[in-house]
Motif scaffolding. Structure first.
Motif, PDB file in Angstrom:
ATOM      1  N   HIS A   1      36.178 -49.153  42.691  1.00 27.35           N
ATOM      2  CA  HIS A   1      35.021 -50.040  42.581  1.00 27.35           C
ATOM      3  C   HIS A   1      35.187 -50.987  41.395  1.00 27.35           C
ATOM      4  O   HIS A   1      34.870 -52.179  41.493  1.00 27.35           O
ATOM      5  N   ALA A   2      35.691 -50.467  40.275  1.00 28.44           N
ATOM      6  CA  ALA A   2      35.923 -51.303  39.093  1.00 28.44           C
ATOM      7  C   ALA A   2      36.986 -52.360  39.377  1.00 28.44           C
ATOM      8  O   ALA A   2      36.861 -53.514  38.949  1.00 28.44           O
ATOM      9  N   ILE A   3      38.030 -51.986  40.110  1.00 23.24           N
ATOM     10  CA  ILE A   3      39.082 -52.951  40.458  1.00 23.24           C
ATOM     11  C   ILE A   3      38.512 -54.043  41.359  1.00 23.24           C
ATOM     12  O   ILE A   3      38.844 -55.223  41.206  1.00 23.24           O
ATOM     13  N   ALA A   4      37.648 -53.673  42.293  1.00 20.48           N
ATOM     14  CA  ALA A   4      37.000 -54.683  43.140  1.00 20.48           C
ATOM     15  C   ALA A   4      36.145 -55.618  42.301  1.00 20.48           C
ATOM     16  O   ALA A   4      36.149 -56.848  42.522  1.00 20.48           O
ATOM     17  N   ALA A   5      35.414 -55.088  41.330  1.00 21.08           N
ATOM     18  CA  ALA A   5      34.602 -55.924  40.442  1.00 21.08           C
ATOM     19  C   ALA A   5      35.490 -56.865  39.645  1.00 21.08           C
ATOM     20  O   ALA A   5      35.188 -58.056  39.510  1.00 21.08           O
TER      21      ALA A   5
END
Length: 173
Positions: free
Chosen positions: A122-126
């Motif tokens: 999720h952090a990588i997507a953000a």
């Protein structure tokens, strides 16, 4: 601090411009290195930066210099990327303190990654959502600055030799 900044940033940038790297390519290399440098996964940005530099035919030292310069920002932005990723995917907010999270990754990277894989994705997507506009903005700022530096260097009649590792020689040397 000023001497360190000149030695680690200013002189290499001037050297690359003197070697014939265009301001456009140098701005692109620095922007890529900086954006990849804040990728929210500790311990992989050097490798990712190297691969990006090779694939995009960017100046590897410039990419890595920018990557290393933003290293403190990677830690500062880690929790915000995790929080934004949780918000984007409707997950529970991150309750782990930044120091705890960094400590987990530095102690046992792979165990931490397995434990936090969904949160990390999720952090990588953000990061991916922010990386493109932030990179474009950084490139847009750097290109005219480097172009002006290159134009000033050319009009001042400086030669195409590479700079020495230290400060420039004093007049009369």
């Amino acid at each position: 601090m000023k001497d360190w900044l000149h030695q680690k940033v200013v002189w290499p940038v001037l050297g690359w411009l003197k070697q014939g790297i265009t301001p456009r390519k140098l701005a692109l290399a620095i922007a890529f290195g900086a954006i990849i440098g804040v990728f929210p996964l500790i311990g992989v940005t050097t490798l990712i930066s190297a691969v990006a530099a090779l694939l995009l035919r960017l100046n590897m030292p410039a990419v890595q210099m920018a990557n290393y310069l933003v290293y403190p920002l990677q830690f500062l932005l880690l929790i915000p990327f995790y929080q934004l990723g949780a918000w984007l995917f409707g997950a529970a907010p991150v309750t782990i303190a930044g120091r705890t999270l960094v400590g987990m990754f530095t102690t046992d990277f792979w165990a931490s990654f397995r434990q936090l894989w969904q949160l990390t994705l999720h952090a990588i997507a953000a990061w991916g959502l922010i990386a493109v506009p932030a990179g474009a903005l950084l490139y847009g700022i750097l290109k005219p600055v480097l172009s002006r530096i290159e134009a000033a260097r050319r009009t001042s009649g400086q030669t195409g030799r590479t700079p020495s590792p230290g400060p420039p020689p004093e007049a009369g040397d």
